[in-house]
Design an enzyme around this catalytic site. Structure first.
Site, PDB file in Angstrom:
ATOM      1  N   ASP A 106       0.817  -1.199   0.000  1.00 51.95           N
ATOM      2  CA  ASP A 106       0.000   0.000   0.000  1.00 51.95           C
ATOM      3  C   ASP A 106       0.860   1.262   0.000  1.00 51.95           C
ATOM      4  O   ASP A 106       2.029   1.245   0.404  1.00 51.95           O
ATOM      5  CB  ASP A 106      -0.911   0.033   1.235  1.00 51.95           C
ATOM      6  CG  ASP A 106      -1.884  -1.128   1.268  1.00 51.95           C
ATOM      7  OD1 ASP A 106      -2.225  -1.631   0.180  1.00 51.95           O
ATOM      8  OD2 ASP A 106      -2.292  -1.532   2.370  1.00 51.95           O
ATOM      9  N   TYR A 107       0.260   2.359  -0.410  1.00 54.58           N
ATOM     10  CA  TYR A 107       0.922   3.664  -0.481  1.00 54.58           C
ATOM     11  C   TYR A 107       1.615   4.013   0.845  1.00 54.58           C
ATOM     12  O   TYR A 107       2.747   4.494   0.855  1.00 54.58           O
ATOM     13  CB  TYR A 107      -0.127   4.729  -0.829  1.00 54.58           C
ATOM     14  CG  TYR A 107       0.398   6.138  -0.963  1.00 54.58           C
ATOM     15  CD1 TYR A 107       1.101   6.526  -2.098  1.00 54.58           C
ATOM     16  CD2 TYR A 107       0.156   7.078   0.026  1.00 54.58           C
ATOM     17  CE1 TYR A 107       1.568   7.831  -2.230  1.00 54.58           C
ATOM     18  CE2 TYR A 107       0.621   8.377  -0.092  1.00 54.58           C
ATOM     19  CZ  TYR A 107       1.318   8.755  -1.227  1.00 54.58           C
ATOM     20  OH  TYR A 107       1.778  10.039  -1.346  1.00 54.58           O
TER      21      TYR A 107
END
Length: 247
Positions: A106-107
Site C-alpha cells: 500500500d501507499y
C-alpha cells in the site's frame, strides 16, 4: 526465453506481459504471431531465435532480472500513476530492463517489494495456494487482549474476504500511548489485508512495514534502496513456492 524450445504460452508469460492462462487465451483468439504467422495451437513450441508478437507487439528478448526494493512510505507500487505520484520504478533509475512489481504494498506501507521481468516467477509467487511467509510489523492504536488477537488466526470477515494471519507475536505494548506493536505473518496478501483486518477488530494500523519475504530481509538496505537478488536467493524462493504449490 531459453536456448531450448518452450511452449508458446510459457514464453509469453515469462515476458511479463500477462499470465500463462491469459496467454493461452490470446493464442486461441489468434492474437499471437510466430515469425509472422498467426498461431492458435497451444502446444506450439518456440525457440529463442523465433520472433513472437502479441497483439502486433514483439516480445523483448532481454535476460530475466530480479530485484528487491525497500519501498518507502508515500510511493505507489506500480509503474505509473494517474495522479502523478511517485511510483516504485522512479526509485530504480539505473535499472534498464522493463521490470514490474510482484504484488504490491500500500501507499502508506513500507518494506520489501520484489520486482522482475520474469512473468512465470511472478505468477508462481502470487499463486493463491503458495504459502511463502511474508512478515510485517504493525503499530496499532489500542491494546487488544489475547482473545481478540486470537481472532487473527481464525480469520476476520471484511466485505467479501476472509482475512487471517498465519501467526502473530506481540513485540511491545505502550499503555501510556495506548499502542501495541505486532509482528504478523501472512501467507497471502489481499488488498490492504492487515489494515482491514485490524480495522475490523477496532484497532487501526498507525504504521506498517513488511520486513521479510520468505527468507529475504531488508538487511543492508535503507528506504529507497534496491539490489539484485543473488542466484542462490532466486533459487531458494522459487523452490519454496514451487514445493508448497505442488503440495
Amino acid at each position: 526465453m531459453t536456448n531450448q524450445n518452450e511452449r508458446l504460452q510459457k514464453v509469453i508469460a515469462q515476458s511479463g506481459i500477462t499470465s500463462r492462462r491469459k496467454a493461452e487465451q490470446l493464442i486461441i483468439d489468434g492474437k499471437v504471431r510466430v515469425n509472422g504467422q498467426v498461431v492458435t495451437e497451444l502446444g506450439t513450441k518456440v525457440s529463442r531465435d523465433d520472433e513472437v508478437e502479441v497483439n502486433g507487439v514483439p516480445l523483448e528478448k532481454e535476460p530475466h532480472v530480479y530485484y528487491m526494493l525497500y519501498k518507502p512510505r508515500g510511493v505507489i507500487s506500480s509503474l505509473k500513476d494517474d495522479k502523478n505520484r511517485k511510483v516504485v520504478i522512479d526509485l530504480m533509475e539505473e535499472v534498464t530492463e522493463r521490470v514490474f512489481p510482484i504484488g504490491r504494498l500500500d501507499y502508506d506501507t513500507s518494506g520489501i517489494l520484489l520486482l522482475t521481468n520474469d512473468g512465470e516467477f511472478a505468477n508462481l509467487l502470487m499463486h493463491p495456494k503458495h504459502e511463502v511467509d511474508k512478515v510485517y510489523v504493525a503499530k496499532i492504536k489500542g491494546i487488544p487482549d489475547k482473545k481478540e488477537l486470537g481472532r487473527l488466526r481464525k480469520g476476520i470477515k471484511a466485505d467479501n474476504d476472509m482475512l487471517k494471519a498465519a501467526n502473530y507475536t506481540i513485540l511491545s505494548t505502550d499503555k501510556k500511548k495506548n499502542t501495541m506493536v505486532l509482528e504478523l505473518t501472512l501467507h497471502e496478501g489481499k488488498n490492504r489485508h492487515i489494515r482491514r483486518m485490524m480495522e475490523q477488530l477496532g484497532y487501526p494500523v498507525m504504521k506498517l512495514k513488511r520486513e521479510k519475504y520468505g527468507m529475504l530481509t531488508l538487511d543492508g538496505l535503507q528506504p529507497g534502496d534496491y539490489r539484485p537478488l543473488t542466484p542462490k536467493e532466486i533459487k531458494q524462493i522459487r523452490n519454496q513456492a514451487s514445493k508448497i504449490v505442488k503440495e
